[in-house]
Design an enzyme around this catalytic site. Structure first.
Site, PDB file in Angstrom:
ATOM      1  N   SER A  73       0.840  -1.203   0.000  1.00  0.00           N
ATOM      2  CA  SER A  73       0.000   0.000   0.000  1.00  0.00           C
ATOM      3  C   SER A  73       0.865   1.238   0.000  1.00  0.00           C
ATOM      4  CB  SER A  73      -0.880   0.001   1.252  1.00  0.00           C
ATOM      5  OG  SER A  73      -1.502   1.261   1.411  1.00  0.00           O
ATOM      6  N   TYR A  90      -0.808  -1.077  10.492  1.00  0.00           N
ATOM      7  CA  TYR A  90      -1.063  -1.444   9.092  1.00  0.00           C
ATOM      8  C   TYR A  90       0.027  -0.865   8.190  1.00  0.00           C
ATOM      9  CZ  TYR A  90      -3.511  -1.643   4.596  1.00  0.00           C
ATOM     10  OH  TYR A  90      -3.851  -1.883   3.285  1.00  0.00           O
TER      11      TYR A  90
HETATM   12  N1  LIG Z   1      -8.892  -1.555   0.118  1.00  0.00           N
HETATM   13  C1  LIG Z   1      -7.884  -0.709  -0.047  1.00  0.00           C
HETATM   14  O1  LIG Z   1      -8.081   0.505  -0.210  1.00  0.00           O
HETATM   15  C2  LIG Z   1      -6.472  -1.203  -0.068  1.00  0.00           C
HETATM   16  C3  LIG Z   1      -5.450  -0.286  -0.392  1.00  0.00           C
HETATM   17  C4  LIG Z   1      -4.129  -0.733  -0.412  1.00  0.00           C
HETATM   18  C5  LIG Z   1      -3.847  -2.066  -0.150  1.00  0.00           C
HETATM   19  N2  LIG Z   1      -4.865  -2.925   0.161  1.00  0.00           N
HETATM   20  C6  LIG Z   1      -4.508  -4.325   0.435  1.00  0.00           C
HETATM   21  O2  LIG Z   1      -5.247  -5.179  -0.420  1.00  0.00           O
HETATM   22  C7  LIG Z   1      -5.394  -6.453   0.200  1.00  0.00           C
HETATM   23  C8  LIG Z   1      -6.848  -6.884   0.150  1.00  0.00           C
HETATM   24  O3  LIG Z   1      -7.590  -5.975   0.927  1.00  0.00           O
HETATM   25  P1  LIG Z   1      -9.141  -5.683   0.719  1.00  0.00           P
HETATM   26  O4  LIG Z   1      -9.285  -4.234   0.746  1.00  0.00           O
HETATM   27  O5  LIG Z   1      -9.668  -6.472  -0.428  1.00  0.00           O
HETATM   28  O6  LIG Z   1      -9.690  -6.242   2.117  1.00  0.00           O
HETATM   29  P2  LIG Z   1     -10.925  -7.158   2.523  1.00  0.00           P
HETATM   30  O7  LIG Z   1     -12.057  -6.981   1.592  1.00  0.00           O
HETATM   31  O8  LIG Z   1     -11.114  -6.890   3.975  1.00  0.00           O
HETATM   32  O9  LIG Z   1     -10.358  -8.645   2.286  1.00  0.00           O
HETATM   33  C9  LIG Z   1      -9.317  -9.157   3.071  1.00  0.00           C
HETATM   34  C10 LIG Z   1      -9.094 -10.604   2.686  1.00  0.00           C
HETATM   35  O10 LIG Z   1      -8.041 -11.134   3.517  1.00  0.00           O
HETATM   36  C11 LIG Z   1      -8.467 -12.374   4.029  1.00  0.00           C
HETATM   37  N3  LIG Z   1      -7.835 -12.652   5.324  1.00  0.00           N
HETATM   38  C12 LIG Z   1      -7.670 -11.810   6.380  1.00  0.00           C
HETATM   39  N4  LIG Z   1      -7.095 -12.452   7.403  1.00  0.00           N
HETATM   40  C13 LIG Z   1      -6.884 -13.724   6.993  1.00  0.00           C
HETATM   41  C14 LIG Z   1      -6.328 -14.869   7.611  1.00  0.00           C
HETATM   42  N5  LIG Z   1      -5.858 -14.859   8.879  1.00  0.00           N
HETATM   43  N6  LIG Z   1      -6.274 -16.029   6.902  1.00  0.00           N
HETATM   44  C15 LIG Z   1      -6.755 -16.064   5.637  1.00  0.00           C
HETATM   45  N7  LIG Z   1      -7.287 -15.012   5.002  1.00  0.00           N
HETATM   46  C16 LIG Z   1      -7.354 -13.848   5.678  1.00  0.00           C
HETATM   47  C17 LIG Z   1      -9.992 -12.234   4.155  1.00  0.00           C
HETATM   48  O11 LIG Z   1     -10.592 -13.492   4.094  1.00  0.00           O
HETATM   49  P3  LIG Z   1     -11.366 -14.217   5.338  1.00  0.00           P
HETATM   50  O12 LIG Z   1     -11.973 -13.152   6.176  1.00  0.00           O
HETATM   51  O13 LIG Z   1     -12.332 -15.113   4.642  1.00  0.00           O
HETATM   52  O14 LIG Z   1     -10.289 -14.972   6.031  1.00  0.00           O
HETATM   53  C18 LIG Z   1     -10.319 -11.463   2.899  1.00  0.00           C
HETATM   54  O15 LIG Z   1     -10.480 -12.336   1.798  1.00  0.00           O
HETATM   55  C19 LIG Z   1      -4.868  -6.301   1.626  1.00  0.00           C
HETATM   56  O16 LIG Z   1      -3.537  -6.777   1.696  1.00  0.00           O
HETATM   57  C20 LIG Z   1      -4.885  -4.792   1.824  1.00  0.00           C
HETATM   58  O17 LIG Z   1      -3.958  -4.372   2.779  1.00  0.00           O
HETATM   59  C21 LIG Z   1      -6.156  -2.528   0.205  1.00  0.00           C
END
Ligand SMILES: NC(=O)c1ccc[n+]([C@@H]2O[C@H](COP(=O)([O-])OP(=O)(O)OC[C@H]3O[C@@H](n4cnc5c(N)ncnc54)[C@H](OP(=O)(O)O)[C@@H]3O)[C@@H](O)[C@H]2O)c1
Length: 253
Positions: free
Chosen positions: A138, A151
């Site tokens: 990020s 984070y």
């Molecule tokens: N959204 C943004 O603006 C943004 C910006 C920059 C970077 N990111 C990065 O993009 C990635 C995806 O984020 P998102 O925004 O799509 O978040 P999200 O919708 O909250 O999804 C997070 C995913 O991680 C999985 N997860 C979390 N803890 C886990 C564990 N202990 N074991 C297995 N799976 C786990 C969750 O699955 P379960 O709950 O089913 O386990 C879910 O599929 C992350 O690395 C985040 O930091 C996001």
């Protein structure tokens, strides 16, 4: 030969959309996350779009699960061409003076150590395939990042891990990907807490983001899928941003 790509955090958000995009290239996708029903639903979407899918429910903070995941991918498909370390958590949204040590630890467990475990488990297969690791990091890694300090620090660690992996493993391509701000569950957690936990200026920034500043989920996830399938070896060690126009060139490949 269609590629085999492991996507962690495939049950929702960016991971789910990336899996669907990979499926549209007829990729064989291995999906991991804790929510088995959500994973199965994403798996159906991948299959309807032309991909082949294996879902593996489990907690990625277990190193053993990472090993089982790679073994399942090899057992089902015989190879691993790429790992997308996408699973992530934001943790408590509070100033570090109020955060518990456990909450920092749990953020590092998922965002750094689970990614490391996946890399370690998949490396023999990735070396054999001349494959790729794409770590979803990020722009907040460059901090400061009020109230999401754990984070941001974890993402800085993940970016650093990526650069070191690139020089230690010349037979694979290791890159980081910054997807931009996307309206997912993770982002919703930050938005909910911002007015109460951040300075007025920072909270206003998030309010403006919510009012129309988000990056499109499908578009940024399609770029992540392209990187996993086609990022050239010359890019190893780079942290690629969603707005980087070079990614668009990969679509023609
Ligand atoms: N959204 C943004 O603006 C943004 C910006 C920059 C970077 N990111 C990065 O993009 C990635 C995806 O984020 P998102 O925004 O799509 O978040 P999200 O919708 O909250 O999804 C997070 C995913 O991680 C999985 N997860 C979390 N803890 C886990 C564990 N202990 N074991 C297995 N799976 C786990 C969750 O699955 P379960 O709950 O089913 O386990 C879910 O599929 C992350 O690395 C985040 O930091 C996001």
């Amino acid at each position: 030969m269609t590629q085999v790509v492991i996507v962690t955090g495939g049950s929702r958000g960016i991971g789910a959309a990336t899996a669907v995009s990979l499926g549209s290239y007829r990729t064989r996708v291995v999906l991991a996350g804790r929510d088995a029903d959500a994973l199965a639903a994403v798996g159906d979407r991948v299959q309807r779009g032309g991909g082949t899918v294996l879902t593996m429910p489990g907690d990625l903070t277990s190193e053993r699960f990472a090993q089982q995941l790679v073994a399942a991918a090899l057992g089902e498909f015989g190879r691993v061409d790429a790992v997308i370390n996408n699973a992530g958590v934001v943790g408590e949204v509070v100033h570090m003076s109020e955060a518990s040590a456990d909450s920092w630890r749990s953020v590092y467990e998922v965002n750094v150590l689970a990614a490391l475990a996946m890399v370690r488990a998949a490396l023999p297969a990735l070396r054999a395939a001349g494959g790729r690791v794409v770590n979803v990091t990020s722009e907040v890694a460059a901090g400061p990042a009020e109230s999401i300090g754990a984070y941001a620090a974890s993402k800085a660690a993940l970016s650093s891990l990526t650069r070191t992996l690139a020089i230690e493993e010349p037979d694979i391509t290791a890159i980081g990907y910054q997807p931009g701000p996307v309206h997912t569950d993770l982002m919703a957690t930050i938005l909910r807490a911002a007015p109460d936990t951040m300075s007025a200026a920072m909270a206003e920034g998030y309010r403006r983001l919510a009012a129309g500043g988000f990056v499109d989920l499908a578009a940024t996830s399609a770029k992540l899928a392209l990187l996993a399938m086609r990022a050239p070896r010359a890019w190893t060690g780079r942290i690629v941003d969603h707005a980087d126009t070079e990614i668009d060139g990969l679509a023609a490949g």
